[in-house]
Every structure is written in structure tokens, then in C-alpha cells.
Design a protein around this motif. Sequence first.
Motif, PDB file in Angstrom:
ATOM      1  N   ARG A 499       0.850  -1.179   0.000  1.00  0.00           N
ATOM      2  CA  ARG A 499       0.000   0.000   0.000  1.00  0.00           C
ATOM      3  C   ARG A 499       0.889   1.234   0.000  1.00  0.00           C
ATOM      4  N   GLY A 500       0.434   2.297  -0.631  1.00  0.00           N
ATOM      5  CA  GLY A 500       1.230   3.505  -0.687  1.00  0.00           C
ATOM      6  C   GLY A 500       2.365   3.366  -1.684  1.00  0.00           C
ATOM      7  N   VAL A 501       3.497   3.970  -1.365  1.00  0.00           N
ATOM      8  CA  VAL A 501       4.650   4.009  -2.266  1.00  0.00           C
ATOM      9  C   VAL A 501       5.676   2.972  -1.835  1.00  0.00           C
ATOM     10  N   THR A 502       6.143   2.164  -2.765  1.00  0.00           N
ATOM     11  CA  THR A 502       7.182   1.174  -2.487  1.00  0.00           C
ATOM     12  C   THR A 502       8.333   1.367  -3.459  1.00  0.00           C
ATOM     13  N   VAL A 503       9.543   1.451  -2.931  1.00  0.00           N
ATOM     14  CA  VAL A 503      10.746   1.600  -3.743  1.00  0.00           C
ATOM     15  C   VAL A 503      11.466   0.258  -3.774  1.00  0.00           C
ATOM     16  N   MET A 504      11.861  -0.198  -4.963  1.00  0.00           N
ATOM     17  CA  MET A 504      12.556  -1.476  -5.061  1.00  0.00           C
ATOM     18  C   MET A 504      13.274  -1.584  -6.393  1.00  0.00           C
ATOM     19  N   THR A 505      14.153  -2.571  -6.481  1.00  0.00           N
ATOM     20  CA  THR A 505      14.788  -2.866  -7.765  1.00  0.00           C
ATOM     21  C   THR A 505      13.803  -3.628  -8.642  1.00  0.00           C
ATOM     22  N   ILE A 506      14.102  -3.668  -9.935  1.00  0.00           N
ATOM     23  CA  ILE A 506      13.235  -4.371 -10.871  1.00  0.00           C
ATOM     24  C   ILE A 506      13.169  -5.855 -10.524  1.00  0.00           C
ATOM     25  N   HIS A 507      14.301  -6.449 -10.128  1.00  0.00           N
ATOM     26  CA  HIS A 507      14.298  -7.870  -9.785  1.00  0.00           C
ATOM     27  C   HIS A 507      13.423  -8.148  -8.563  1.00  0.00           C
TER      28      HIS A 507
END
Length: 572
Positions: A499-507
Motif C-alpha cells: 500500500r502507498g509508495v514502495t521503492v525497489m529494484t526491478i528484480h
Amino acid sequence: MALQLCDQRRKLLGTDGNILVRGGAGSGKTTIALAKACADFTAGKLGTTGKALFLSFARATVARVAEQATATIPRAQVSRIEISTYHGFAWTILKSHAYLLSARQGVSLLLPAQARDRLAGLDGDARSVRQRQLFDDEGLVAFDLFPSLTTELLRSIPVLARAYGGAYPLIIVDEFQDTNAEEWAMISQLGQHSTLIALGDPKQRIYDFKGADPRRFDEFIATFRPTEFDFLGENRRSVGTDITLFADAVIDGKYRPEPYTGVTISAYPGQSLRPLKQEVLRTVNRLRRGQDWSLAILVPANVLAVSVFDYMARAEHGLPSYPIEILVAAEGPMLAGALIALLLEPASDNQPLGAHILDALAVFELGRSETASARAITKANRLRTLARAVRARGDDGFGRRGIGPDVQQLLADIDAVVLTGDPMTDWRAVRAVLEASSREEIQAVAREARHMRLLRRGDQIEARLAEAWRTHGVYRNARELLHAAVVEDQFAATIRPHRGVTVMTIHKAKGKEFDEVIVFEGLYQRYLQPRGADAERSARFNLHVAVTRARAAVTIMTPSRDPCRLLSSVAE
């Protein structure tokens, strides 16, 4: 399970024997595979006790499939469907039976961060030989050994292979395109006693660097002679958009001149994160009108994910009124947590704390990165040499100055910490000591420790530490308690939706879905780097995965100073 069945899906439900399903993201591969399992239960094809086993690489996929099964399948049939990761299933076999391949009576998991430390500087055959040596000599099982040991075990003990075949007469293997040679060998062995349904999307192959091979589909066809089904042209995730069309165009480089509905390409100026923040704010202001919205910021590299998260999380730059989290590699946070756990433990008379700290810093240098640099290996060796000298003479005998003024100061500051018995309060107090250090390596540990919540075992760790304090009045065996929680986390599938904003790598985004996605590359952290045919192919597959995570819209941001070459046809 109520389904709208086309002729092809109706045919699949009535097909006996092995099956191969090719389908894109959101094409309904998983749904029809679960429906096939239910149909086989109803028809009595799996006997009265046989289960259907669903295997996937991504824990997010496992959690989503488990949630889908619970919501759509009759309870009696849900209990007969076991959903797991490839590694989780292999570990259930190995932890019970791997001792049959070794002279040792028991085995234990070698966590990825620990494996990086023990295998630093080794590649190819030398790395494989060392992994096997660690298993034979110490009973340590690295993740890379899971499929080969499972295959060896089932081949060498036919009665065990038949038992698992009887328990799981139907096995559904998801994300088949990402299997490496060892995983394919394990699947092939399982298929000797079970019917296989392989689900895969050739355009979602992003693990070439780990041995995924486009020929895997042909190998499956040659070995198991499956009935083939093709759902590649179907899209049930981003209906009403051209997201899938665009993603496919990324693969083959053939773009149409008119815009793609639901896809925006933005060339941003400069090299700061401000344009990204502005785009996030615009998107969030639109999404928050609804309920339970989700936005993913997908980036090419872990270091950029951390930079973006830190920038966004700061009140003066970020999104103080919106939830924001980060999903990055857990090895750094885990190793940082291990050092904090060490500093929480009561002092040992016969083990100098200074030596333990130096060893922990060495492991941190080698274990937090996928591949340790020559500089990191040299630094770790130097730290371990010093640790051995400290052990031989003790902190005081060696002279605290001899271990460096920064470690000397750390020892003094830890001595001054008064533990309260509240695990989180004490954890933060020790982390604050690390943050105050003048030594860059110790500060790096403190930064990684701030991401310990990624472990998703925070409550469990806190409970175990609290129990240790209630029982002993100290945090006895804090490192062992942390290690046990980390091991459990390796095979756990969270069903908590994003929920909301999640930052992550493509993998890290593999297997996940979001309302909208922003794919962002920095000026020095690129989709396509380094250049070359293999790098470009890999970058195209990565972008395809990133784009197809979106249900409604995707925005791709690339620096205007040096736009991504993969998008040049679109930008023009």
C-alpha cells in the motif's frame, strides 16, 4: 472456481498428462493451473490423499497465489494444494534427508550473506567445489546447492522419490523460463513420478546471469512431450491499456509511432532526484482519491533504491503524509543486525569483544554485496588478521589502541550503554552508538541497520529478545535468536499487500502488481550498463518485467542528458 472458459482453457482442464502453458503477465496462467488442479481433484485423478504442489521463485507470487486460492477454491480442495517457493520445497526435503548424502548427522542453512563471506573471490567451478566442501565437511547448505542436492537425493534413494511422487502427483512449476540447469534437473527428477504443468513467459526471463536459458521450453517438450497451450496474446492485468503492447515492443524494439495508452516516457533534466519526487507527488495526488492504492518506484540498482528511499523519506523532501517503504536486498541489513545483536549480548570473559567486532566487520564487507570486490576482500583479510591477534592476547592484552581508536571508542561507548530490557529501545541505543562512530565502515553498518524492517520478522525478533531478557535478565544468544528468525524469513511468504509508495529494484518487483509504476533510472545507474548484445537483451527483459507490473499506468523516467537507447524509438 467460477471461470469464464474459452475453448482453449476448457480443453486444458480436460487434458491428461504433462502440460506446457506459455502466457504473458496477467494472462491467467496461474488461475487456469489452479482450476486444473481442482478439476483433477474432482475427477479423482490425484487419488484420495494426493496433493497438487505449486512452485514459484518469487515469494510475492506464492503469497498472491495462496490468497487467490483461499478466496476462490472450495476449502476442502484448498487443503490439498500446497504452495511454496522452489527453495522452500527443496529445503523441506533437505533438512529432513540431506544427512543421507553426508557423514554428518544434521545440516543447517548457509544464509546468502554468510555464503558470500565464505565464497568470496571464488567463481565458476571453484565456487561450486567450495560449496560442496562446506556441505560435506560442515553440513552447511548454500541456496545454490538446493536443486543439485535434491536431485542427487531423489536419484540415489528411489523409495524417497516415489514417496514424494505419491504425495504430490501433480506439480505446477511457475516462472519456468527462469530455471537454471540445476533447477531444471530437479524438476526433471520430480517429473519421473509426478505429472508436471509448466507455466512460463519467454519475455519475462530476467535471470540469464544465474543460468536461465531460452532453450528450457524445448528441453521440457523433448523430455516430457507435454500438451502445449499458448496464452501469450492475452492480458487480464492491465485491461484497457497498451501496457502489454509497449512491453512487447521493448523486447523487439519495434515501436508504433502513436502513443501507447497508459504509458508515459519522460526525459527529466539534471541528475537530482527532484524530478522523480515531483512525479511521485503528482501520481500520489491522483491515486489517493481511491482506497488501498499502490505505487511502485522501480530502479535498476539496489544503491539507487536506497538513495531514492532516503530522499523520499526525509520530511523536507519526501512524502510525510503517505506510507512509503523500501524492498532491497536483505543481506546488508541482516549482517548489520547481527553486529547489533552481538553488542546486545552479555560480555564473555574468554572471547574479546574487540575481536568479535572486527570479525563482524569483515563479514559485513564481504557479505553485503553480490560479488565482493578485491578491495573488500583485502580489507576483510586485514580485519581478520587483526581479530586473530586480539584473540591471542585479549582486548586489554593487545591494547585497545592496537585495534584502532574508532573500535576502541566503540567498545567504550557500548560499555556505557545501559540496557533497559525493552528490545527496540536497546536496539536503537546500540544503533545510535554505531551511527556516532568516526569509522566509515561502522557508519555503513548503522545505515544498513535502519533497513532491518525489510526482514519482516521485526515483531518475532523483538519477542524472542524480550523472552531472553525475561528469562536471563540479559539478551543471551541474541545472535542465534536473530539467525533463527532470518532463516524462517527465507522461506516465509508474506501476504501483506503493498500500500502507498514502495521503492525497489526491478528484480525485487518480480511477481508483484501495483496500480501504477514509475520506472526510474539515474544518470549513472542505468537499465543498459555495460553496453553489448547480452547486456542489451537483458536490459530489454528487465524493462519488460518492470512495465508489466502496472495495472493502470506506467511512467518511464530517463535522463534527458543521456536518454536510454532502448527507448530512443519511442522518444523520437
